[in-house]
Design an enzyme around this catalytic site. Structure first.
Site, short mmCIF file in Angstrom:
data_model
loop_
_atom_site.label_atom_id
_atom_site.label_comp_id
_atom_site.label_asym_id
_atom_site.label_seq_id
_atom_site.Cartn_x
_atom_site.Cartn_y
_atom_site.Cartn_z
N HIS A 53 0.79 -1.24 0.01
CA HIS A 53 -0.02 0.07 0.14
C HIS A 53 0.87 1.12 -0.02
CE1 HIS A 53 -2.90 3.07 1.62
NE2 HIS A 53 -3.73 2.06 1.61
N GLN A 107 -4.54 -5.58 6.72
CA GLN A 107 -5.51 -6.42 6.17
C GLN A 107 -5.45 -8.01 7.11
OE1 GLN A 107 -7.62 -5.50 3.78
NE2 GLN A 107 -6.80 -3.62 3.45
N CYS A 148 -4.65 2.44 -3.61
CA CYS A 148 -3.56 2.98 -2.94
C CYS A 148 -2.08 2.14 -3.32
CB CYS A 148 -3.78 3.25 -1.49
SG CYS A 148 -5.12 4.35 -1.31
N ASP A 178 3.22 -4.78 8.06
CA ASP A 178 1.96 -4.20 7.90
C ASP A 178 0.87 -5.19 8.12
OD1 ASP A 178 -0.31 -2.74 7.29
OD2 ASP A 178 0.33 -2.01 5.15
N LYS A 238 -10.34 -0.93 10.36
CA LYS A 238 -10.42 -1.93 9.32
C LYS A 238 -11.15 -3.33 10.23
CE LYS A 238 -7.14 -0.83 6.01
NZ LYS A 238 -7.80 0.03 4.89
#
Lengths: 407, 144
Positions: free
Chosen positions: A117, A197, A360, A194, A220
């Site tokens: 991202h 997700q 993104c 990261d 999220k």
């Protein structure tokens, strides 16, 4: 617990008759989370760490409790390893600007993947440019995998930092974290993961994966917007200089000099988002009540169904691995010869919410040689009926464009 | 449904597939890139002036049906116009999409480009419709 029961906790679906398939962008919130935030403001709201009165002490306690909850949820060794941020973007900027700028030397490499991202890419462009270091990419093969060969080729003795997503926000594909982290540590590099997700969808254990830093956004995973998390190994956080300066992150302030507080306070300048942290803790309770194993199971079933149904449509191109074992409920696709924005507009007219664009992740979209994609991303409140609506809407979009195609 | 049909009309769809304006000019006077970073639409406009008159105009690039058709129809509309006439048409088009123009008779000067009037009912697609028009405005300003 089945998806139909879960869905009832999300009051937005009483107000909007939609197939919401954009949870990769932001999730919906169950009423339990909204109630926890409301209760915090109705019963415990004050500025934490400042007041000597009971209310402020209660507010501080709520904040500390939320930190404990997050630490246990991702299995950090101690709560002081959890820094609250605005979101994953701020957490990544914090690490890049604090750890990155302090530890990179001229000629060093920072390694990321082509699936990052922009928030895990642009900050590294900035710091590598400042330090005359090099930004290297691990690319994916035709089945959207980073191979062992690619890992070993890109992560070398020159590598000081590896920053990698656990799951691609465009493809829903898991990266080979274990191999990447092992290789990075062998060459003496630190690893930032990261988890934006992944944390909402799969069980995460930061100690087991041995990440040096790990970041995610609350919104999220059903928490309010504006609360995020940076996990860092305590020894690393302790050595780093603060990113933002201000109140509550200091020890002593003199006219010309300041000494800083210990982690996590030294990274939390200014009044923090306590309501957001309370909401995040409540969202974690909600997920744990369902059980992360069940969350995975529900989403796997849905992914399997969606992929099978979409594969039946010969006018749809899916950008997904052949098997589902390394994929979560995120599907990128296009209708052949129809631009994704047009597809998304027609889907929207059927009350199906998907995202269209570059998500993104412009370098990935360019690497895949696509103009853009539509993305359907699922969560625990989605049902097969949502997928059926998506399929119906895709058929409609195809019918509409068929008559002009190559006319 | 009404919204959809009033935007994805035959005229717009035919122009979105049409290629007569999608080409490179041999000796353009100026060119200008237009880009919608959030959706990835990208166009490049090239212009050839003859004194004060737009002698030729063409584009390359990619995007959705609405941005492609809007670019193509804009080119058909603006070729042969003076710079001053063109700027007036551009402002009218942008004003129409922003719903700032109340008097429909003002829109007559837009010719076929009036077909995009209903895009103003689709906030998510406004930027697709106006991309080319903002780009040509920058291009004409550069012409000074």
């Amino acid at each position: 617990m089945n998806p139909e029961t879960i869905r009832k906790d999300f009051k937005i679906f009483e107000n909007r008759d939609i197939a919401y398939l954009d949870s990769g962008a932001t999730s919906q919130r169950p009423y339990q989370v909204l109630k926890a935030v409301e209760e915090y403001y109705n019963k415990n709201n004050a500025n934490p760490h400042r007041g000597t009165y009971d209310l402020s002490i209660d507010s501080t306690a709520e904040y500390d409790k939320a930190r404990d909850k997050v630490a246990k949820f991702i299995n950090a060794k101690r709560p002081e390893e959890i820094v609250f941020t605005k979101n994953a973007t701020e957490a990544l900027n914090l690490v890049a600007n604090s750890y990155g700028l302090e530890n990179l030397q001229e000629g060093d490499n920072v390694v990321i993947s082509i699936m990052e991202h922009h928030s895990n890419l642009v900050p590294w462009q900035k710091v590598t440019k400042i330090k005359n270091a090099k930004l290297e990419y691990m690319y994916i093969n035709r089945d959207f995998e980073i191979t062992d060969e690619e890992i070993n080729k890109k992560i070398t003795d020159k590598t000081k930092i590896v920053s990698i997503t656990e799951i691609s926000n465009v493809l829903g594909v898991k990266t080979p974290l274990e191999k990447i982290i092992k290789r990075a540590h062998e060459v003496g590099a630190i690893v930032i993961v990261d988890g934006s997700q992944s944390v909402p969808h799969i069980k995460v254990d930061v100690q087991k994966m041995d990440a040096d830093f790990f970041v995610f956004s609350g919104h999220k995973l059903m928490a309010p917007m504006g609360i995020g998390v940076l996990y860092g190994k305590y020894e690393l956080l302790d050595k780093m200089t603060p990113f933002l300066m201000g109140g509550d992150m200091i020890e002593y302030v003199y006219e010309q000099e300041t000494t800083f507080a210990k982690p996590p306070s030294k990274f939390e300048a200014g009044t923090q988002n306590i309501g957001g942290a309370v909401g995040l803790a409540s969202a974690i309770d909600y997920l744990e009540n369902i059980g992360m194993d069940n969350v995975e199971k529900i989403e796997n079933e849905l992914l399997e169904y969606a992929k099978a149904e979409m594969n039946k449509l010969d006018f749809v191109e899916l950008y997904a691995p052949k098997t589902n074992e390394n994929q979560i409920g995120v599907l990128s696709f296009n209708i052949k010869d129809v631009h994704p924005h047009d597809t998304a507009t027609i889907l929207s007219s059927c009350n199906v919410c998907v995202r269209a664009g570059d998500h993104c992740a412009q370098p990935l979209i360019r690497f895949l040689n696509l103009p853009a994609t539509c993305r359907a991303s699922m969560y625990i409140y989605n049902t097969k009926a949502d997928i059926d609506r998506l399929i119906m809407a895709l058929n409609k979009a195809n019918d509409m464009f068929k008559k002009w195609r190559k006319a | 449904m009404d919204n959809l049909d009033s935007v994805y009309t035959d005229l717009i769809m035919e122009h979105s597939m049409a290629s007569h304006n999608k080409r490179k000019l041999e000796h353009p006077d100026k060119c200008e890139m237009g880009h919608n970073p959030s959706c990835g639409d990208e166009i490049e406009l090239e212009i050839k002036m003859n004194g004060d008159v737009i002698e030729d105009l063409a584009f390359t690039g990619h995007g959705c049906a609405i941005s492609q058709a809007s670019t193509s129809i804009m080119i058909d509309t603006l070729i042969g116009k003076t710079k001053e006439e063109a700027l007036e048409i551009i402002d009218t088009f942008i004003g129409m999409i922003k719903r700032e123009i109340k008097d429909d008779s003002e829109l007559e000067k837009l010719e076929d480009a009036i077909a995009f009037k209903n895009v103003s009912n689709m906030p998510a697609r406004v930027k697709c419709a106006v991309l080319a028009w903002h780009t040509i405005k920058d291009l004409l300003d550069k012409e000074k």
